[in-house]
Design an enzyme around this catalytic site. Structure first.
Site, PDB file in Angstrom:
ATOM      1  N   HIS A 169      -7.770  -4.664   9.930  1.00  0.00           N
ATOM      2  CA  HIS A 169      -7.203  -4.821   8.093  1.00  0.00           C
ATOM      3  C   HIS A 169      -6.328  -5.192   8.000  1.00  0.00           C
ATOM      4  O   HIS A 169      -5.098  -5.553   9.064  1.00  0.00           O
ATOM      5  CB  HIS A 169      -7.064  -2.920   7.767  1.00  0.00           C
ATOM      6  CG  HIS A 169      -6.204  -2.288   8.166  1.00  0.00           C
ATOM      7  ND1 HIS A 169      -7.102  -1.013   9.269  1.00  0.00           N
ATOM      8  CD2 HIS A 169      -5.330  -1.880   8.121  1.00  0.00           C
ATOM      9  CE1 HIS A 169      -5.473  -0.118   9.124  1.00  0.00           C
ATOM     10  NE2 HIS A 169      -4.301  -1.043   8.943  1.00  0.00           N
ATOM     11  N   GLU A 177      -9.640  -2.518   4.771  1.00  0.00           N
ATOM     12  CA  GLU A 177     -10.518  -1.512   5.983  1.00  0.00           C
ATOM     13  C   GLU A 177     -11.329  -2.567   5.679  1.00  0.00           C
ATOM     14  O   GLU A 177     -12.470  -2.889   4.808  1.00  0.00           O
ATOM     15  CB  GLU A 177     -10.794  -0.120   5.683  1.00  0.00           C
ATOM     16  CG  GLU A 177      -9.852   0.893   5.939  1.00  0.00           C
ATOM     17  CD  GLU A 177      -9.066   1.125   7.015  1.00  0.00           C
ATOM     18  OE1 GLU A 177      -9.269   0.676   7.715  1.00  0.00           O
ATOM     19  OE2 GLU A 177      -8.521   2.446   6.800  1.00  0.00           O
ATOM     20  N   ASN A 192      -8.500  -2.299  13.661  1.00  0.00           N
ATOM     21  CA  ASN A 192      -9.033  -2.708  13.669  1.00  0.00           C
ATOM     22  C   ASN A 192      -9.753  -4.090  12.276  1.00  0.00           C
ATOM     23  O   ASN A 192     -10.254  -4.608  11.397  1.00  0.00           O
ATOM     24  CB  ASN A 192     -10.029  -1.873  13.162  1.00  0.00           C
ATOM     25  CG  ASN A 192      -9.954  -1.340  11.229  1.00  0.00           C
ATOM     26  OD1 ASN A 192      -9.052  -2.583  10.939  1.00  0.00           O
ATOM     27  ND2 ASN A 192      -9.685  -1.072  11.040  1.00  0.00           N
ATOM     28  N   ASP A 220       0.836  -1.338  -0.349  1.00  0.00           N
ATOM     29  CA  ASP A 220      -0.021   0.297   0.053  1.00  0.00           C
ATOM     30  C   ASP A 220       0.800   1.329  -0.004  1.00  0.00           C
ATOM     31  O   ASP A 220       2.034   1.353   0.171  1.00  0.00           O
ATOM     32  CB  ASP A 220      -1.031   0.240   1.288  1.00  0.00           C
ATOM     33  CG  ASP A 220      -0.799  -0.221   2.342  1.00  0.00           C
ATOM     34  OD1 ASP A 220       0.973  -0.140   2.676  1.00  0.00           O
ATOM     35  OD2 ASP A 220      -1.534  -0.381   3.026  1.00  0.00           O
TER      36      ASP A 220
HETATM   37  C1  GLP Z   1      -0.918   0.559   8.450  1.00  0.00           C
HETATM   38  C2  GLP Z   1      -0.755   0.239   6.765  1.00  0.00           C
HETATM   39  C3  GLP Z   1      -0.944  -1.747   7.747  1.00  0.00           C
HETATM   40  C4  GLP Z   1      -0.340  -1.717   8.848  1.00  0.00           C
HETATM   41  C5  GLP Z   1      -1.343  -1.559   9.610  1.00  0.00           C
HETATM   42  C6  GLP Z   1      -0.618  -1.962  10.679  1.00  0.00           C
HETATM   43  O1  GLP Z   1      -1.820   1.106   8.565  1.00  0.00           O
HETATM   44  N1  GLP Z   1      -0.903  -0.274   6.270  1.00  0.00           N
HETATM   45  O2  GLP Z   1       0.016  -2.947   5.847  1.00  0.00           O
HETATM   46  O3  GLP Z   1      -0.130  -3.871   8.523  1.00  0.00           O
HETATM   47  O4  GLP Z   1      -1.304  -0.384   9.555  1.00  0.00           O
HETATM   48  O5  GLP Z   1       0.022  -0.717  11.416  1.00  0.00           O
HETATM   49  P1  GLP Z   1       1.193  -1.132  12.677  1.00  0.00           P
HETATM   50  O6  GLP Z   1       2.116  -2.158  12.349  1.00  0.00           O
HETATM   51  O7  GLP Z   1       2.296  -0.025  12.194  1.00  0.00           O
HETATM   52  O8  GLP Z   1       0.364  -1.478  13.603  1.00  0.00           O
END
Ligand code: GLP
Length: 244
Positions: free
Chosen positions: A138, A143, A136, A67
């Site tokens: 995702h 989402e 959440n 992403d």
């Molecule tokens: C982000 C990214 C995801 C990531 C997730 C968790 O917004 N888009 O690819 O896996 O949310 O993030 P984090 O590892 O900082 O908790």
């Protein structure tokens, strides 16, 4: 899903890095799917160490990220391109042309998303996809919603995701409201998936991913359909999961 328990974030990172290093050794020109965020940061630090101290080479490795924030140029400090350059690519011997991250400035996200999915197929498919999980549920920026989206596309970020990611920006107002996210088809098309989770803040999402029904309101639950998923999680992230 194979579950590997780690004591804490550092142990999760070491185990994840060894998993990825093994993939690179077995197939030096593998296609790695990569993610950003706090979760894989330690894993990338370990991979850099393997490269610098043990000679692990990424010379022929190819990568595709899941992403990118929509509207941020690659040069922006919080773009995922910037994250990957700073926290991995610039510190290993990967060839710049072998790294792919969605273009946050594309003017035609629809066509761009289709081409991104086609590129993954043309490169032979993802050998190992590394994922984190949002609080959440995702994965990438898919989402919670009424249905699972197959294609790579422009997505609106959920309120909780914007709040979670505000820690990386000066204020919540600066967090982009949209992103380009790889869709479920390319993610589930990966030959192998490695998902990481650390901390109590992920415990509910991990529980729902593992024990709940497959439900688009918990995007990670779709991983139950994939035959080759490994979860490496620390004890806090697994604290709500019933022991087998
Ligand atoms: C982000 C990214 C995801 C990531 C997730 C968790 O917004 N888009 O690819 O896996 O949310 O993030 P984090 O590892 O900082 O908790």
């Amino acid at each position: 899903m194979l579950i590997i328990v780690a004591q804490d974030y550092d142990e999760m990172s070491r185990k994840a890095a060894r998993f990825i290093a093994a993939q690179v050794l077995l197939k030096p020109n593998c296609l790695l799917g990569l993610a950003t965020g706090s979760t894989p940061f330690g894993t990338y630090q370990e991979l850099i160490r393997f490269h610098q101290e043990d000679g692990l080479s990424f010379q022929n490795v190819r990568t595709v990220n899941v992403d990118e924030y929509y509207g941020l140029p690659a040069s922006h400090e919080q773009s995922y391109r910037h994250f990957m350059q700073e926290n991995l690519f610039d510190q290993i011997d990967i060839q710049p042309g072998n790294t792919h991250i969605p273009d946050g400035l594309t003017r035609d996200p629809q066509t761009y998303g289709e081409e991104y999915d086609e590129l993954i197929v043309a490169m032979g498919g993802i050998d190992l996809q590394l994922l984190g999980i949002g609080s959440n549920g995702h994965i990438a920026f898919n989402e919670p919603g009424r249905y699972f989206s197959a294609q790579t596309r422009l997505v609106d970020l959920n309120k909780l995701t914007i709040e979670d990611n505000a820690r990386f920006f000066e204020s919540e107002d600066e967090v982009p409201r949209q992103a380009i996210s790889m869709g479920m088809k390319s993610i589930l098309g990966s030959k192998r998936i490695l998902i990481l989770a650390s901390g109590a803040g992920k415990a509910e999402a991990v529980r729902e991913m593992l024990e709940g029904p497959i439900d688009p309101m918990v995007p990670a639950s779709i991983l139950q359909l994939h035959p080759n998923v490994t979860l490496i999680a620390d004890k806090d992230a697994l604290s709500l999961v019933q022991p087998a």
